[in-house]
Design an enzyme around this catalytic site. Structure first.
Site, mmCIF file in Angstrom:
data_model
loop_
_atom_site.group_PDB
_atom_site.id
_atom_site.type_symbol
_atom_site.label_atom_id
_atom_site.label_comp_id
_atom_site.label_asym_id
_atom_site.label_seq_id
_atom_site.Cartn_x
_atom_site.Cartn_y
_atom_site.Cartn_z
ATOM 1 N N LYS A 193 0.824 -1.133 0.029
ATOM 2 C CA LYS A 193 -0.100 0.032 0.066
ATOM 3 C C LYS A 193 0.894 1.256 -0.024
ATOM 4 O O LYS A 193 1.140 1.930 1.108
ATOM 5 C CB LYS A 193 -0.891 0.024 1.239
ATOM 6 C CG LYS A 193 -2.309 -0.638 0.815
ATOM 7 C CD LYS A 193 -3.467 -0.731 1.770
ATOM 8 C CE LYS A 193 -4.095 0.755 1.935
ATOM 9 N NZ LYS A 193 -4.943 0.936 0.704
ATOM 10 N N ASP A 250 -0.515 -12.729 5.358
ATOM 11 C CA ASP A 250 -1.431 -13.654 6.352
ATOM 12 C C ASP A 250 -2.645 -13.662 6.010
ATOM 13 O O ASP A 250 -3.376 -14.438 5.575
ATOM 14 C CB ASP A 250 -1.176 -12.967 7.738
ATOM 15 C CG ASP A 250 -2.131 -13.634 8.740
ATOM 16 O OD1 ASP A 250 -1.968 -14.991 8.756
ATOM 17 O OD2 ASP A 250 -2.616 -13.091 9.548
ATOM 18 N N ASP A 254 -5.282 -16.358 3.617
ATOM 19 C CA ASP A 254 -6.418 -16.941 4.094
ATOM 20 C C ASP A 254 -7.585 -16.688 3.057
ATOM 21 O O ASP A 254 -8.516 -17.663 2.665
ATOM 22 C CB ASP A 254 -7.130 -16.259 5.436
ATOM 23 C CG ASP A 254 -6.661 -17.122 6.522
ATOM 24 O OD1 ASP A 254 -5.576 -17.660 6.632
ATOM 25 O OD2 ASP A 254 -7.579 -17.126 7.570
HETATM 26 C C1 IPM Z 1 -0.542 -17.831 10.427
HETATM 27 C C2 IPM Z 1 -1.257 -17.260 11.546
HETATM 28 C C3 IPM Z 1 0.045 -16.633 12.310
HETATM 29 C C4 IPM Z 1 0.346 -15.439 11.579
HETATM 30 C C5 IPM Z 1 -0.419 -16.510 13.718
HETATM 31 C C6 IPM Z 1 -0.956 -17.659 14.714
HETATM 32 C C7 IPM Z 1 0.534 -15.900 14.683
HETATM 33 O O1 IPM Z 1 -2.301 -16.601 11.413
HETATM 34 O O2 IPM Z 1 0.437 -18.493 10.285
HETATM 35 O O3 IPM Z 1 -1.045 -17.523 9.247
HETATM 36 O O4 IPM Z 1 -0.305 -14.494 11.883
HETATM 37 O O5 IPM Z 1 1.404 -15.342 11.163
HETATM 38 MN MN MN Z 2 -2.855 -16.498 9.193
#
Ligand code: IPM
Ligand code: MN
Ligand code: NAD
Length: 370
Positions: A193, A250, A254
């Site tokens: 960003k 991160d 997801d």
């Molecule tokens: C990941 C998890 C971790 C992160 C957490 C649990 C510290 O969400 O590995 O994706 O944020 O990196």
């Molecule tokens: Mn994560």
């Protein structure tokens, strides 16, 4: 035959369930005779906090330093919601990443043909999807200092997290992304960003320079991270390799997970720099998902992200590319035969538990290698 030392850290919640399955897969590859694996198992996360008052003990850290690869399950859960911040379960993971200098996190989002209908997106958007998110893992707002909550004179509190990157940190992750892109379709999208963050401006400049000077044959595109999240659900197949900082990586991984059907499908490899003498790199392999407290203990979690993480270990730490391909094929084939854990279940398929899925993958390994 080479012997590799593995440190298995199941962690908490479904971490223990999925570790039990990957252990049988590790044993299978050990018996195959291409390499031997010496595994040691220890506590991490909430389990370690309960035993020692710390998320990971010094003895466990030493084992991790001495291992050829750490195989990590998942940590955390509501039981430890109120433990002090520095010893919360997640601190184990962050310390392993930081102390082993595992700066490069590869998170492949592959939609297996059989799962195109398990995604929350339409089949045609995800069929054949094969994206690699390259997440910077030891810098950024996760580790920048100061990181604190202070009480002000007026009684208000102020929370600070610091997003911090240096040129060399960006250069080295950019090189990992460009190198991997050269083995794929030679396209990198760099997400940041730069419109609001100084670290985004520097990220953009450094990635551009590395690309121009060292990888003129790789096509580089810059995308604002929020737009990248949107594009991932709009038209995900436009991407091949996406490189980004720790926090964006991160979140984007997801998002990418759901394109493949479930968070329970996404493996990851966290890699350090190759040793100047031996060429070996420190490494940790872990699913992208967490300890899934909502389903823990029920025997219904999907072990595929964990097992596919071991396939990445075979590929990236032990150079056993054929074995890695074999394991990936076994996973794909079990899915093609219609077996599904609850998270990837669709009508007309057969719902199985964690153990059945693990056993089916083993059986498939036997079949494919017969
Ligand atoms: C990941 C998890 C971790 C992160 C957490 C649990 C510290 O969400 O590995 O994706 O944020 O990196
Ligand atoms: Mn994560
Ligand atoms: P989560 O990834 O644990 O779960 C999110 C959702 O996905 C849940 O509904 C869960 O049931 C489902 N899910 C995740 N993995 C699955 C699998 N293998 N099979 C079937 N379903 C699966 O995320 P959360 O609920 O936000 O976090 C729970 C805890 O895990 C928190 O303490 C968090 O900090 C921790 N966490 C740890 C790691 C890690 O250890 N690498 C990663 C992410 C979150």
């Amino acid at each position: 035959m080479t012997t590799y030392k593995l440190l298995l850290l199941p962690g908490d919640g479904i971490g223990t369930e999925i570790m039990a399955e990957v252990k049988t897969v590790i044993d299978w590859f050990g018996k195959r005779g291409v390499a031997s694996f010496e595994s040691e198992q220890d506590l991490a996360g909430g389990a370690a906090y309960d035993a020692h008052g710390k998320a990971i003990s010094e003895a466990t850290m030493k084992l991790a330093q001495e291992s050829d690869a750490v195989i990590f399950g998942a940590v955390g859960g509501p039981k430890w919601d109120s433990v002090p911040y520095d010893v919360r379960p997640e601190a184990a993971l962050l310390r392993l990443r930081k102390d082993l200098e595992l700066f490069a996190n590869l998170r492949p989002a592959i939609c297996y043909p059989a799962l195109a209908d398990a995604s929350s997106l339409k089949r045609e958007l995800v069929e054949g999807l094969d994206i690699l998110i390259v997440r910077e893992l030891t810098g950024g707002v996760y580790f920048g200092s100061p990181k604190e909550i202070v009480t002000l004179e007026n009684g208000q509190k102020r929370a600070v997290d610091t997003q911090l990157y240096t040129t060399s940190e960006i250069e080295r992750i950019a090189r990992v992304a460009f190198d991997l892109a050269k083995t794929r379709s030679s396209r990198v999208a760099s997400a940041e960003k730069r419109n609001v963050m100084k670290s985004g401006v520097l990220w953009n400049q450094v990635v551009t320079k590395v690309g121009k000077e060292e990888y003129p044959d790789v096509a580089l595109e810059h995308v604002l991270a929020d737009n990248c999240a949107m594009q991932l659900v709009r038209r995900p197949k436009q991407y091949d390799v996406i490189v980004c900082d720790n926090l964006f990586g991160d979140i984007l991984s997801d998002v990418a997970a759901m394109l493949t059907g479930s968070l329970g499908m996404l493996p990851s490899a966290a890699l350090g720099a190759p040793d100047a003498v031996t060429g070996r790199r420190k490494s940790m392999y872990e699913p992208v998902h967490g300890s899934a407290p909502d389903i823990a203990g029920k025997g219904i979690s999907n072990p595929i992200a964990m097992i596919a993480s071991f396939a990445m270990a075979l590929r990236y730490s032990f150079g056993l590319v054929e074995e890695a391909d074999l394991l990936d094929r076994a996973i794909s084939s079990v899915l093609s035969k219609g077996l599904r854990t609850g998270d990837i279940y669709t009508e007309g398929t057969q719902k199985v538990g964690t153990k059945e899925m693990g056993a089916a993958i083993l059986k498939e390994l036997d079949l494919l290698s017969a």
